[in-house]
Design a protein around this motif. Structure first.
Motif, PDB file in Angstrom:
ATOM      1  N   ASN A 158      -6.195 -21.038  76.742  1.00  9.95           N
ATOM      2  CA  ASN A 158      -5.391 -20.000  76.104  1.00  9.95           C
ATOM      3  C   ASN A 158      -6.191 -18.706  76.041  1.00  9.95           C
ATOM      4  OD1 ASN A 158      -2.844 -21.500  74.899  1.00  9.95           O
ATOM      5  ND2 ASN A 158      -4.603 -22.837  74.573  1.00  9.95           N
ATOM      6  N   ASP A 159      -5.490 -17.584  75.988  1.00  8.66           N
ATOM      7  CA  ASP A 159      -6.150 -16.288  76.077  1.00  8.66           C
ATOM      8  C   ASP A 159      -6.677 -15.816  74.727  1.00  8.66           C
ATOM      9  OD1 ASP A 159      -3.909 -15.450  74.688  1.00  8.66           O
ATOM     10  OD2 ASP A 159      -3.011 -14.403  76.390  1.00  8.66           O
ATOM     11  N   ALA A 160      -7.276 -14.632  74.738  1.00  9.05           N
ATOM     12  CA  ALA A 160      -7.897 -14.083  73.535  1.00  9.05           C
ATOM     13  C   ALA A 160      -6.881 -13.873  72.414  1.00  9.05           C
ATOM     14  CB  ALA A 160      -8.608 -12.768  73.863  1.00  9.05           C
ATOM     15  N   LYS A 161      -5.651 -13.499  72.753  1.00  7.64           N
ATOM     16  CA  LYS A 161      -4.632 -13.279  71.719  1.00  7.64           C
ATOM     17  C   LYS A 161      -4.386 -14.561  70.919  1.00  7.64           C
ATOM     18  CE  LYS A 161      -1.147 -11.021  69.705  1.00  7.64           C
ATOM     19  NZ  LYS A 161      -0.434 -12.094  68.995  1.00  7.64           N
ATOM     20  N   TYR A 162      -4.328 -15.683  71.611  1.00  9.18           N
ATOM     21  CA  TYR A 162      -4.139 -16.986  70.951  1.00  9.18           C
ATOM     22  C   TYR A 162      -5.257 -17.231  69.950  1.00  9.18           C
ATOM     23  CZ  TYR A 162      -4.537 -22.159  70.779  1.00  9.18           C
ATOM     24  OH  TYR A 162      -4.679 -23.474  70.385  1.00  9.18           O
ATOM     25  N   TRP A 163      -6.504 -16.999  70.363  1.00 10.59           N
ATOM     26  CA  TRP A 163      -7.639 -17.270  69.483  1.00 10.59           C
ATOM     27  C   TRP A 163      -7.734 -16.243  68.361  1.00 10.59           C
ATOM     28  CZ3 TRP A 163      -9.718 -21.765  69.126  1.00 10.59           C
ATOM     29  CH2 TRP A 163      -9.615 -22.642  70.209  1.00 10.59           C
ATOM     30  N   LYS A 164      -7.396 -14.998  68.638  1.00  5.82           N
ATOM     31  CA  LYS A 164      -7.410 -13.989  67.572  1.00  5.82           C
ATOM     32  C   LYS A 164      -6.363 -14.302  66.507  1.00  5.82           C
ATOM     33  CE  LYS A 164      -9.314 -10.214  70.355  1.00  5.82           C
ATOM     34  NZ  LYS A 164      -9.046  -8.918  71.027  1.00  5.82           N
ATOM     35  N   ASP A 165      -5.209 -14.806  66.941  1.00 13.87           N
ATOM     36  CA  ASP A 165      -4.175 -15.189  65.977  1.00 13.87           C
ATOM     37  C   ASP A 165      -4.668 -16.329  65.083  1.00 13.87           C
ATOM     38  OD1 ASP A 165      -2.457 -13.283  66.954  1.00 13.87           O
ATOM     39  OD2 ASP A 165      -1.216 -14.688  68.104  1.00 13.87           O
ATOM     40  N   ILE A 166      -5.351 -17.294  65.679  1.00 18.81           N
ATOM     41  CA  ILE A 166      -5.868 -18.425  64.915  1.00 18.81           C
ATOM     42  C   ILE A 166      -6.923 -17.970  63.912  1.00 18.81           C
ATOM     43  CG2 ILE A 166      -7.348 -20.482  65.104  1.00 18.81           C
ATOM     44  CD1 ILE A 166      -5.746 -21.251  67.591  1.00 18.81           C
ATOM     45  N   PHE A 167      -7.882 -17.178  64.359  1.00 23.20           N
ATOM     46  CA  PHE A 167      -8.952 -16.735  63.460  1.00 23.20           C
ATOM     47  C   PHE A 167      -8.416 -15.814  62.367  1.00 23.20           C
ATOM     48  CE2 PHE A 167     -11.755 -17.427  67.373  1.00 23.20           C
ATOM     49  CZ  PHE A 167     -12.123 -18.699  66.959  1.00 23.20           C
ATOM     50  N   SER A 168      -7.438 -14.992  62.707  1.00 23.66           N
ATOM     51  CA  SER A 168      -6.838 -14.111  61.696  1.00 23.66           C
ATOM     52  C   SER A 168      -6.099 -14.930  60.639  1.00 23.66           C
ATOM     53  CB  SER A 168      -5.884 -13.115  62.356  1.00 23.66           C
ATOM     54  OG  SER A 168      -6.584 -12.233  63.212  1.00 23.66           O
ATOM     55  N   GLU A 169      -5.380 -15.966  61.085  1.00 20.65           N
ATOM     56  CA  GLU A 169      -4.658 -16.801  60.131  1.00 20.65           C
ATOM     57  C   GLU A 169      -5.620 -17.583  59.242  1.00 20.65           C
ATOM     58  OE1 GLU A 169      -1.143 -17.516  58.328  1.00 20.65           O
ATOM     59  OE2 GLU A 169      -1.381 -16.317  60.153  1.00 20.65           O
ATOM     60  N   LEU A 170      -6.720 -18.035  59.825  1.00 26.40           N
ATOM     61  CA  LEU A 170      -7.738 -18.718  59.020  1.00 26.40           C
ATOM     62  C   LEU A 170      -8.276 -17.791  57.942  1.00 26.40           C
ATOM     63  CD1 LEU A 170      -9.656 -20.641  61.820  1.00 26.40           C
ATOM     64  CD2 LEU A 170      -8.383 -21.693  59.944  1.00 26.40           C
ATOM     65  N   ARG A 171      -8.515 -16.530  58.293  1.00 29.15           N
ATOM     66  CA  ARG A 171      -8.990 -15.550  57.302  1.00 29.15           C
ATOM     67  C   ARG A 171      -7.940 -15.359  56.203  1.00 29.15           C
ATOM     68  NH1 ARG A 171     -12.435 -10.922  56.652  1.00 29.15           N
ATOM     69  NH2 ARG A 171     -13.989 -12.200  57.715  1.00 29.15           N
ATOM     70  N   LYS A 172      -6.669 -15.326  56.591  1.00 27.51           N
ATOM     71  CA  LYS A 172      -5.610 -15.098  55.602  1.00 27.51           C
ATOM     72  C   LYS A 172      -5.484 -16.251  54.607  1.00 27.51           C
ATOM     73  CE  LYS A 172      -2.252 -13.851  58.506  1.00 27.51           C
ATOM     74  NZ  LYS A 172      -0.879 -13.410  58.917  1.00 27.51           N
ATOM     75  N   VAL A 173      -5.772 -17.486  55.038  1.00 24.24           N
ATOM     76  CA  VAL A 173      -5.669 -18.610  54.108  1.00 24.24           C
ATOM     77  C   VAL A 173      -7.000 -18.889  53.410  1.00 24.24           C
ATOM     78  CG1 VAL A 173      -3.792 -19.663  55.415  1.00 24.24           C
ATOM     79  CG2 VAL A 173      -6.155 -20.399  55.845  1.00 24.24           C
ATOM     80  N   GLY A 174      -7.993 -17.999  53.643  1.00 23.78           N
ATOM     81  CA  GLY A 174      -9.234 -18.093  52.881  1.00 23.78           C
ATOM     82  C   GLY A 174     -10.371 -18.833  53.541  1.00 23.78           C
ATOM     83  N   TYR A 175     -10.233 -19.169  54.840  1.00 21.77           N
ATOM     84  CA  TYR A 175     -11.335 -19.865  55.513  1.00 21.77           C
ATOM     85  C   TYR A 175     -12.261 -18.851  56.172  1.00 21.77           C
ATOM     86  CZ  TYR A 175     -14.106 -23.030  58.318  1.00 21.77           C
ATOM     87  OH  TYR A 175     -15.169 -23.724  58.857  1.00 21.77           O
TER      88      TYR A 175
END
Length: 321
Positions: free
Chosen positions: A263-280
């Motif tokens: 998967n491309d960078a957008k996929y991974w950026k979405d995952i890391f951003s969501e992790l930040r939003k839920v406090g990880y």
């Protein structure tokens, strides 16, 4: 977030050499195998627990390289219907907890395990459908008579020794393999049960990793970075419940890939951003299981992708408002 690695990618090298290689790649944390399927190539808890000198040597080794431990890995099947195998996996997990206590680590990564279909079983039985009704009876037995009682006892033991984050990796073949099964076990056992979030295992089941992160908010104790590619044609022909050997790369419905090759960078950026939003904001532990690319080249690519997509600095707030 910090860049970590599942250390058994270099299980053929001594820990001192592996740590130097990881450090030179810019890796800050390791997740070493302490038993189960991950093996004990770098860290054998039983030996360290019986030798204070070797334990101190490990601490100095980590200090000298500046690399920490994000979690201790002990991925086995402690509810295996073969009592000998179950005991071995359980003892490895128990020793992993005791070693974590000595090292001041509060997190272990593991699997939920999978029992058989009855007390006389010899092999695990992973149920994938709800009919005929025999399968629902198997699930009732597995959860009510084996899985929940086991984890209640183990969580109590772990808690007594300072381990309050048991991060279960959601993987087919084990009872906790998706959002609902993880939350069911957590509700039955307690808040010490959480997730070792690996998006690759979810994506090939047809799940959306960002949706899963939202649903698992507050339960994510550790994160793996591993990619997967779905072969649209093999999947269209056979679906995703693929039992072909991992070496049959041309005919499998999906393959694990190094980060960025599925998967491309957008996929991974979405995952890391969501992790930040839920406090990880913990470690992102790279797990390299790619049979197509050289492991060192793949590991370098994975580090580069994680470094370019993950979020490392503290928030600066809505400075523009």
């Amino acid at each position: 977030m910090k860049i970590g690695v599942v250390a058994n990618v270099l299980q053929d090298k001594p820990l001192t050499e592996a740590l130097r290689i990881f450090r030179d790649l810019g890796i800050e944390q390791i997740e070493p195998g302490c038993g189960g399927y991950a093996g004990k190539a770098h860290i054998d808890p039983a030996k360290l627990l019986s030798s204070p000198a070797e334990l101190e040597n490990l601490k100095h080794m980590l200090q000298d390289t500046g690399i920490g431990i994000s979690a201790l890995s002990c991925h086995g099947n402690p509810v295996h219907p073969d009592k000998v195998k179950a005991k071995s996996y359980h003892e490895d997990m128990r020793n992993t907890v005791l070693l974590a206590e000595k090292l001041g680590i509060d997190t272990i990564t593991c699997f939920s395990g999978c029992p058989g279909d009855c007390e006389q079983s010899k092999n695990p039985n992973w149920v994938t459908c709800a009919w005929p009704d025999d399968y629902l009876e198997i699930l009732r037995y597995q959860w009510e008579e084996v899985l929940i009682p086991y984890w209640k006892k183990f969580v109590s033991f772990a808690r007594e020794h300072g381990v309050n984050k048991i991060a279960l990796e959601l993987h087919p073949g084990f009872c906790a393999y998706n959002v609902d099964t993880l939350l069911r076990l957590r509700e039955a056992v307690g808040p010490e049960i959480g997730t070792n979030f690996d998006p690759s295992h979810l994506l090939w089941q047809g799940m959306d990793p960002v949706m899963a992160i939202r649903a698992l908010a507050g339960t994510i104790f550790h994160v793996h970075a591993k990619d997967v590619v779905i072969d649209r044609y093999n999947t269209a022909r056979n679906g995703v419940l693929d039992t072909k050997h991992y070496s049959d790369e041309a005919h499998r419905s999906w393959l694990f890939r190094t980060v960025g090759y599925g998967n491309d960078a957008k996929y991974w950026k979405d995952i890391f951003s969501e992790l930040r939003k839920v406090g990880y904001d913990g470690t992102v532990s790279i797990e390299h299981e790619d049979s197509i690319i050289n492991r060192m080249e793949g590991l370098q690519h994975a580090v580069d992708m994680v470094r370019s997509c993950a979020i490392f600095a503290d928030r600066s707030g809505m400075w523009w408002a």
